[in-house]
Design a protein around this motif. Structure first.
Motif, PDB file in Angstrom:
ATOM      1  N   ARG A 227       0.844  -1.190   0.000  1.00  0.00           N
ATOM      2  CA  ARG A 227       0.000   0.000   0.000  1.00  0.00           C
ATOM      3  C   ARG A 227       0.879   1.239   0.000  1.00  0.00           C
ATOM      4  NH1 ARG A 227      -5.026  -0.009   3.703  1.00  0.00           N
ATOM      5  NH2 ARG A 227      -5.272   1.770   2.369  1.00  0.00           N
ATOM      6  N   TYR A 228       0.503   2.187  -0.833  1.00  0.00           N
ATOM      7  CA  TYR A 228       1.242   3.451  -0.908  1.00  0.00           C
ATOM      8  C   TYR A 228       0.567   4.486  -0.025  1.00  0.00           C
ATOM      9  CZ  TYR A 228       3.330   1.359  -5.037  1.00  0.00           C
ATOM     10  OH  TYR A 228       3.991   0.528  -5.898  1.00  0.00           O
ATOM     11  N   ILE A 229       1.354   5.482   0.371  1.00  0.00           N
ATOM     12  CA  ILE A 229       0.766   6.581   1.128  1.00  0.00           C
ATOM     13  C   ILE A 229      -0.257   7.279   0.226  1.00  0.00           C
ATOM     14  CG2 ILE A 229       2.741   6.873   2.674  1.00  0.00           C
ATOM     15  CD1 ILE A 229       3.656   9.221   0.954  1.00  0.00           C
ATOM     16  N   PRO A 230      -1.281   7.930   0.801  1.00  0.00           N
ATOM     17  CA  PRO A 230      -2.385   8.472   0.005  1.00  0.00           C
ATOM     18  C   PRO A 230      -1.963   9.383  -1.155  1.00  0.00           C
ATOM     19  CG  PRO A 230      -2.964   8.509   2.321  1.00  0.00           C
ATOM     20  CD  PRO A 230      -1.521   8.071   2.243  1.00  0.00           C
ATOM     21  N   ALA A 231      -0.989  10.261  -0.966  1.00  0.00           N
ATOM     22  CA  ALA A 231      -0.601  11.201  -2.021  1.00  0.00           C
ATOM     23  C   ALA A 231      -0.029  10.461  -3.237  1.00  0.00           C
ATOM     24  CB  ALA A 231       0.412  12.208  -1.489  1.00  0.00           C
TER      25      ALA A 231
ATOM     26  N   SER B   3      -0.551   7.224  -3.941  1.00  0.00           N
ATOM     27  CA  SER B   3      -1.631   6.393  -4.457  1.00  0.00           C
ATOM     28  C   SER B   3      -2.539   7.214  -5.390  1.00  0.00           C
ATOM     29  CB  SER B   3      -2.445   5.820  -3.298  1.00  0.00           C
ATOM     30  OG  SER B   3      -3.390   4.912  -3.767  1.00  0.00           O
ATOM     31  N   ARG B   4      -2.847   8.438  -4.998  1.00  0.00           N
ATOM     32  CA  ARG B   4      -3.683   9.317  -5.841  1.00  0.00           C
ATOM     33  C   ARG B   4      -2.962   9.651  -7.141  1.00  0.00           C
ATOM     34  NH1 ARG B   4      -5.318  15.544  -5.186  1.00  0.00           N
ATOM     35  NH2 ARG B   4      -6.688  15.609  -6.993  1.00  0.00           N
TER      36      ARG B   4
ATOM     37  N   ASP C 123      -3.136   6.720  -9.397  1.00  0.00           N
ATOM     38  CA  ASP C 123      -4.488   6.612  -9.957  1.00  0.00           C
ATOM     39  C   ASP C 123      -4.695   7.608 -11.104  1.00  0.00           C
ATOM     40  OD1 ASP C 123      -5.119   4.604  -8.179  1.00  0.00           O
ATOM     41  OD2 ASP C 123      -6.187   5.934  -6.783  1.00  0.00           O
TER      42      ASP C 123
ATOM     43  N   GLN D 149       2.987   3.863 -11.814  1.00  0.00           N
ATOM     44  CA  GLN D 149       3.820   3.873 -10.614  1.00  0.00           C
ATOM     45  C   GLN D 149       5.177   4.512 -10.905  1.00  0.00           C
ATOM     46  OE1 GLN D 149       4.011  -0.243  -9.411  1.00  0.00           O
ATOM     47  NE2 GLN D 149       1.862  -0.291  -8.809  1.00  0.00           N
TER      48      GLN D 149
END
Length: 198
Positions: A2-6, A8-9, A12, A26
Protein backbone atom coordinates in the motif's frame (compact mmCIF):
# COMPACT_ATOMS: atom_id res chain seq x y z
CA UNK A 1 2.05 -3.02 -0.99
CA UNK A 2 0.00 0.00 0.00
CA UNK A 3 1.24 3.45 -0.91
CA UNK A 4 0.77 6.58 1.13
CA UNK A 5 -2.39 8.47 0.01
CA UNK A 6 -0.60 11.20 -2.02
CA UNK A 7 1.38 8.67 -4.09
CA UNK A 8 -1.63 6.39 -4.46
CA UNK A 9 -3.68 9.32 -5.84
CA UNK A 10 -0.89 10.26 -8.24
CA UNK A 11 -0.70 6.66 -9.50
CA UNK A 12 -4.49 6.61 -9.96
CA UNK A 13 -4.38 9.85 -11.97
CA UNK A 14 -1.54 8.65 -14.23
CA UNK A 15 -3.43 5.36 -14.75
CA UNK A 16 -6.29 7.34 -16.36
CA UNK A 17 -4.03 8.40 -19.25
CA UNK A 18 -4.45 6.37 -22.46
CA UNK A 19 -1.86 3.62 -22.86
CA UNK A 20 -0.62 3.94 -19.27
CA UNK A 21 -0.91 0.77 -17.21
CA UNK A 22 -0.53 0.49 -13.46
CA UNK A 23 3.24 -0.26 -13.54
CA UNK A 24 3.98 2.70 -15.83
CA UNK A 25 1.76 4.91 -13.65
CA UNK A 26 3.82 3.87 -10.61
CA UNK A 27 7.09 4.73 -12.41
CA UNK A 28 5.73 8.12 -13.45
CA UNK A 29 4.45 8.86 -9.95
CA UNK A 30 7.84 8.06 -8.41
CA UNK A 31 9.59 10.13 -11.10
CA UNK A 32 7.45 13.13 -10.15
CA UNK A 33 8.06 12.59 -6.42
CA UNK A 34 11.83 12.36 -7.02
CA UNK A 35 11.89 15.39 -9.35
CA UNK A 36 13.12 18.73 -8.10
CA UNK A 37 10.41 21.07 -6.80
CA UNK A 38 10.98 23.36 -9.82
CA UNK A 39 10.55 20.47 -12.28
CA UNK A 40 7.41 19.20 -10.51
CA UNK A 41 5.87 22.68 -10.42
CA UNK A 42 6.82 23.23 -14.08
CA UNK A 43 5.13 19.95 -15.03
CA UNK A 44 1.96 20.84 -13.10
CA UNK A 45 1.90 24.36 -14.58
CA UNK A 46 2.32 22.98 -18.12
CA UNK A 47 -0.76 20.77 -17.61
CA UNK A 48 -2.83 23.63 -16.20
CA UNK A 49 -1.60 26.03 -18.89
CA UNK A 50 -2.59 23.64 -21.68
CA UNK A 51 -5.98 23.06 -20.05
CA UNK A 52 -6.65 26.80 -19.73
CA UNK A 53 -5.36 27.96 -23.13
CA UNK A 54 -6.03 25.18 -25.64
CA UNK A 55 -9.45 25.02 -27.32
CA UNK A 56 -10.96 24.14 -30.71
CA UNK A 57 -10.43 26.29 -33.77
CA UNK A 58 -13.75 27.96 -34.62
CA UNK A 59 -13.52 26.85 -38.25
CA UNK A 60 -11.90 23.40 -38.45
CA UNK A 61 -11.94 22.21 -34.80
CA UNK A 62 -8.19 21.64 -34.67
CA UNK A 63 -6.50 22.49 -31.37
CA UNK A 64 -5.33 26.08 -31.01
CA UNK A 65 -4.70 28.88 -28.53
CA UNK A 66 -6.19 31.49 -30.89
CA UNK A 67 -9.65 31.91 -32.44
CA UNK A 68 -8.45 30.19 -35.62
CA UNK A 69 -5.59 27.68 -35.87
CA UNK A 70 -2.41 28.34 -37.85
CA UNK A 71 -3.67 26.26 -40.78
CA UNK A 72 -6.96 28.16 -41.07
CA UNK A 73 -5.03 31.44 -40.85
CA UNK A 74 -2.59 30.41 -43.61
CA UNK A 75 -3.63 32.23 -46.81
CA UNK A 76 -1.30 29.99 -48.85
CA UNK A 77 -3.47 26.92 -48.19
CA UNK A 78 -5.76 25.74 -51.01
CA UNK A 79 -9.35 26.34 -49.80
CA UNK A 80 -10.77 24.14 -52.59
CA UNK A 81 -9.45 20.90 -51.05
CA UNK A 82 -10.45 19.80 -47.55
CA UNK A 83 -9.26 16.74 -45.63
CA UNK A 84 -11.54 15.26 -42.96
CA UNK A 85 -9.79 13.52 -40.06
CA UNK A 86 -10.95 11.95 -36.81
CA UNK A 87 -8.53 13.72 -34.44
CA UNK A 88 -5.92 16.47 -34.22
CA UNK A 89 -3.27 13.69 -34.05
CA UNK A 90 -4.41 12.48 -37.49
CA UNK A 91 -4.15 16.04 -38.81
CA UNK A 92 -0.56 16.25 -37.53
CA UNK A 93 0.30 12.92 -39.17
CA UNK A 94 -0.87 14.22 -42.55
CA UNK A 95 0.84 17.58 -42.04
CA UNK A 96 4.12 15.80 -41.27
CA UNK A 97 4.10 14.30 -44.78
CA UNK A 98 4.36 17.86 -46.20
CA UNK A 99 2.29 16.58 -49.16
CA UNK A 100 -1.07 18.23 -48.40
CA UNK A 101 -1.69 21.96 -48.79
CA UNK A 102 -5.45 22.16 -48.37
CA UNK A 103 -7.62 22.76 -45.33
CA UNK A 104 -8.88 20.35 -42.66
CA UNK A 105 -11.93 19.47 -40.66
CA UNK A 106 -11.49 17.53 -37.40
CA UNK A 107 -14.47 15.34 -36.46
CA UNK A 108 -13.27 14.48 -32.92
CA UNK A 109 -14.35 10.88 -33.25
CA UNK A 110 -16.06 8.42 -35.55
CA UNK A 111 -19.56 6.99 -35.73
CA UNK A 112 -19.79 4.00 -33.39
CA UNK A 113 -23.30 2.80 -32.48
CA UNK A 114 -21.81 0.24 -30.07
CA UNK A 115 -20.33 3.10 -28.03
CA UNK A 116 -23.38 5.33 -28.44
CA UNK A 117 -21.58 7.72 -30.81
CA UNK A 118 -23.80 8.87 -33.63
CA UNK A 119 -23.37 11.65 -36.19
CA UNK A 120 -24.61 14.25 -33.68
CA UNK A 121 -21.83 13.40 -31.20
CA UNK A 122 -19.04 14.33 -33.62
CA UNK A 123 -18.50 17.38 -35.84
CA UNK A 124 -20.38 16.20 -38.95
CA UNK A 125 -23.10 18.87 -38.81
CA UNK A 126 -20.38 21.52 -38.59
CA UNK A 127 -18.64 19.95 -41.60
CA UNK A 128 -21.79 20.12 -43.73
CA UNK A 129 -22.44 23.74 -42.71
CA UNK A 130 -18.86 24.59 -43.60
CA UNK A 131 -19.10 22.94 -46.99
CA UNK A 132 -22.21 24.99 -47.77
CA UNK A 133 -20.33 28.23 -47.10
CA UNK A 134 -16.76 27.38 -48.19
CA UNK A 135 -15.36 27.07 -51.70
CA UNK A 136 -14.44 23.39 -51.25
CA UNK A 137 -14.61 21.38 -54.48
CA UNK A 138 -12.87 18.21 -53.21
CA UNK A 139 -13.28 16.47 -49.88
CA UNK A 140 -10.70 13.85 -48.89
CA UNK A 141 -12.03 11.56 -46.16
CA UNK A 142 -9.07 10.40 -44.07
CA UNK A 143 -10.84 8.55 -41.28
CA UNK A 144 -9.12 5.48 -39.84
CA UNK A 145 -9.40 2.15 -41.68
CA UNK A 146 -11.60 0.69 -38.94
CA UNK A 147 -15.28 -0.28 -38.93
CA UNK A 148 -16.08 3.06 -37.28
CA UNK A 149 -13.89 5.02 -39.70
CA UNK A 150 -15.49 3.27 -42.68
CA UNK A 151 -19.01 3.91 -41.34
CA UNK A 152 -18.17 7.58 -40.86
CA UNK A 153 -16.71 7.88 -44.37
CA UNK A 154 -19.78 6.23 -45.91
CA UNK A 155 -22.14 8.45 -43.92
CA UNK A 156 -20.38 11.64 -45.03
CA UNK A 157 -20.20 10.52 -48.67
CA UNK A 158 -23.96 9.77 -48.65
CA UNK A 159 -24.69 13.22 -47.22
CA UNK A 160 -22.75 14.80 -50.10
CA UNK A 161 -24.31 12.73 -52.90
CA UNK A 162 -25.81 15.03 -55.51
CA UNK A 163 -23.52 17.95 -54.66
CA UNK A 164 -20.71 19.28 -56.84
CA UNK A 165 -18.13 18.25 -54.24
CA UNK A 166 -15.80 15.44 -55.34
CA UNK A 167 -15.49 12.99 -52.43
CA UNK A 168 -12.45 10.70 -52.19
CA UNK A 169 -11.06 8.34 -49.57
CA UNK A 170 -7.45 7.78 -48.58
CA UNK A 171 -6.08 4.58 -50.10
CA UNK A 172 -5.38 1.76 -47.65
CA UNK A 173 -3.13 -1.18 -48.17
CA UNK A 174 0.30 -2.70 -47.61
CA UNK A 175 2.67 -0.41 -45.69
CA UNK A 176 6.07 0.38 -47.19
CA UNK A 177 8.48 -2.28 -45.97
CA UNK A 178 5.66 -4.72 -45.18
CA UNK A 179 5.55 -8.33 -46.36
CA UNK A 180 2.49 -9.66 -48.21
CA UNK A 181 2.55 -12.91 -46.25
CA UNK A 182 1.89 -11.03 -42.99
CA UNK A 183 -0.95 -8.84 -44.32
CA UNK A 184 -4.51 -9.81 -43.43
CA UNK A 185 -7.16 -10.40 -46.11
CA UNK A 186 -8.90 -7.04 -45.60
CA UNK A 187 -5.62 -5.13 -46.00
CA UNK A 188 -4.75 -7.10 -49.13
CA UNK A 189 -8.23 -6.51 -50.57
CA UNK A 190 -7.88 -2.76 -49.92
CA UNK A 191 -4.43 -2.75 -51.52
CA UNK A 192 -5.88 -4.40 -54.64
CA UNK A 193 -8.78 -1.93 -54.77
CA UNK A 194 -6.42 1.03 -54.38
CA UNK A 195 -3.90 -0.15 -56.99
CA UNK A 196 -2.67 2.39 -59.53
CA UNK A 197 -1.12 2.34 -62.99
CA UNK A 198 2.69 2.59 -63.07
Amino acid sequence: MRYIPAISRLIDEFSKLPGIGRKTAQRLAFYVVDASPDDAVGFAEAILDAKRKVHYCERCFNLTEETLCDICNDVKRDPRVMCVVESPRDLLAIENTKEFNGTYHVLHGAISPMEGIGPNEIKIRELILRLQNDQTSELIIATNPSIEGEATAMYISKLLKGTDIKVSRLAHGIPVGGDLEYADEVTLARALEGRRIL
